[in-house]
Design an enzyme around this catalytic site. Structure first.
Site, PDB file in Angstrom:
ATOM      1  N   ILE A  93       0.865  -1.180   0.000  1.00 52.90           N
ATOM      2  CA  ILE A  93       0.000   0.000   0.000  1.00 52.90           C
ATOM      3  C   ILE A  93       0.903   1.232   0.000  1.00 52.90           C
ATOM      4  CG2 ILE A  93      -1.682   1.298   1.358  1.00 52.90           C
ATOM      5  CD1 ILE A  93      -2.692  -1.464   2.371  1.00 52.90           C
ATOM      6  N   HIS A 110      -6.723  -3.962 -10.651  1.00 52.47           N
ATOM      7  CA  HIS A 110      -7.278  -4.690  -9.516  1.00 52.47           C
ATOM      8  C   HIS A 110      -8.228  -5.767 -10.033  1.00 52.47           C
ATOM      9  CE1 HIS A 110      -8.685  -5.524  -5.500  1.00 52.47           C
ATOM     10  NE2 HIS A 110      -9.909  -5.514  -5.974  1.00 52.47           N
TER      11      HIS A 110
HETATM   12  C1  GAR Z   1      -2.863  -9.394 -10.915  1.00 55.43           C
HETATM   13  O1  GAR Z   1      -3.907 -10.293 -11.139  1.00 55.43           O
HETATM   14  C2  GAR Z   1      -3.397  -8.127 -10.282  1.00 55.43           C
HETATM   15  O2  GAR Z   1      -4.718  -7.870 -10.627  1.00 55.43           O
HETATM   16  C3  GAR Z   1      -3.271  -8.445  -8.830  1.00 55.43           C
HETATM   17  O3  GAR Z   1      -2.084  -9.149  -8.706  1.00 55.43           O
HETATM   18  C4  GAR Z   1      -1.894  -9.936  -9.878  1.00 55.43           C
HETATM   19  C5  GAR Z   1      -0.453  -9.834 -10.307  1.00 55.43           C
HETATM   20  O4  GAR Z   1      -0.142 -10.744 -11.296  1.00 55.43           O
HETATM   21  N1  GAR Z   1      -3.260  -7.224  -8.084  1.00 55.43           N
HETATM   22  C6  GAR Z   1      -3.867  -7.066  -6.932  1.00 55.43           C
HETATM   23  O5  GAR Z   1      -4.455  -7.948  -6.360  1.00 55.43           O
HETATM   24  C7  GAR Z   1      -3.736  -5.674  -6.342  1.00 55.43           C
HETATM   25  N2  GAR Z   1      -4.635  -5.490  -5.260  1.00 55.43           N
HETATM   26  P1  GAR Z   1       1.208 -10.624 -12.135  1.00 55.43           P
HETATM   27  O6  GAR Z   1       2.372 -10.455 -11.145  1.00 55.43           O
HETATM   28  O7  GAR Z   1       1.317 -11.951 -12.839  1.00 55.43           O
HETATM   29  O8  GAR Z   1       1.086  -9.467 -13.063  1.00 55.43           O
END
Ligand code: GAR
Length: 214
Positions: A93, A110
């Protein structure tokens, strides 16, 4: 050359990879200047190295509080003079000092149709609620978590028989499409953050752009 962009990650970096691929294919006019991680083991740092993008890492655990960590991150990012910050699975955060330093220049993705389901564990919560629609939202980051003005949403119909990991996989595939698109719209100036709101082509946007996927 497109706008100088920093991508902040904490993990696998599949969204980062989508940006790398979109730029390489000529579909996205951004200059990926630096990839920052708060975790030295994040696979996304290897993706950055593979693409020839500088990688930076500062461990949040080495700092006594959020703000001192954020100040160190800002000092590191400043060396690259970013014009746009893309949070791509960055699981920290941000403190108000960080958000106000880059006001209107920070994007997040998100995995939910905000304002529904801010916070964690969105896919399980959607299945438990029996929702018909789920998806992902690209939004401007403000001091309030997952609450900044929305830019673009990708949505799909939930299959009540699917598991949370299956739903997560389908939502992530959507993110890989909508996040580079949204960042490109901001990078080119077609979408702007002004007076606490998202503006599209010079008009205040009451709602995000919505794309529906199979
Ligand atoms: C993604 O799905 C994104 O939406 C989520 O983390 C993942 C990262 O994937 N973000 C959150 O939950 C933020 N609150 P990645 O590392 O494979 O891009």
């Amino acid at each position: 050359m497109g706008c100088r962009t920093a991508i902040l990650i904490s993990g696998s970096g599949t969204n980062l990879q989508a940006f790398i691929d979109a730029v390489a294919e000529g579909d996205l006019d951004l200059e990926l200047s630096v990839v920052f991680s708060n975790d030295p083991g994040a696979f996304g740092l290897r993706r950055a190295a593979g693409a020839g993008i500088p990688g930076e890492c500062i461990r949040h655990g080495d700092f006594p509080d959020r703000e001192s960590f954020d100040r160190a991150v800002m000092a590191t990012l400043e060396r690259y003079e970013p014009e746009l910050l893309v949070l791509a699975g960055f699981m920290r955060i941000l403190s108000p000092v960080f958000v106000s330093r880059y006001e209107g220049k920070i994007l997040n993705v998100h995995p939910a149709l905000l304002p529904k389901y801010p916070g964690l564990d969105t896919h399980r919560r959607v299945l438990e609620a029996g929702d018909e629609w789920h998806g992902s939202t690209v939004h401007f980051v403000t001091a309030e978590l997952d609450a900044g003005p929305r830019i673009l949403q990708g949505r799909l119909r939930v299959d009540p028989a699917e598991t949370a990991p299956e739903l997560q996989q389908r939502v992530q595939a959507i993110e890989h499409r909508i996040y580079p698109e949204a960042a490109g719209l901001v990078g080119s100036g077609r979408i702007e953050f002004r007076a606490g709101q998202s503006w599209i082509d010079g008009e205040p946007a009451e709602r995000p752009i919505i794309r529906t996927f199979d």
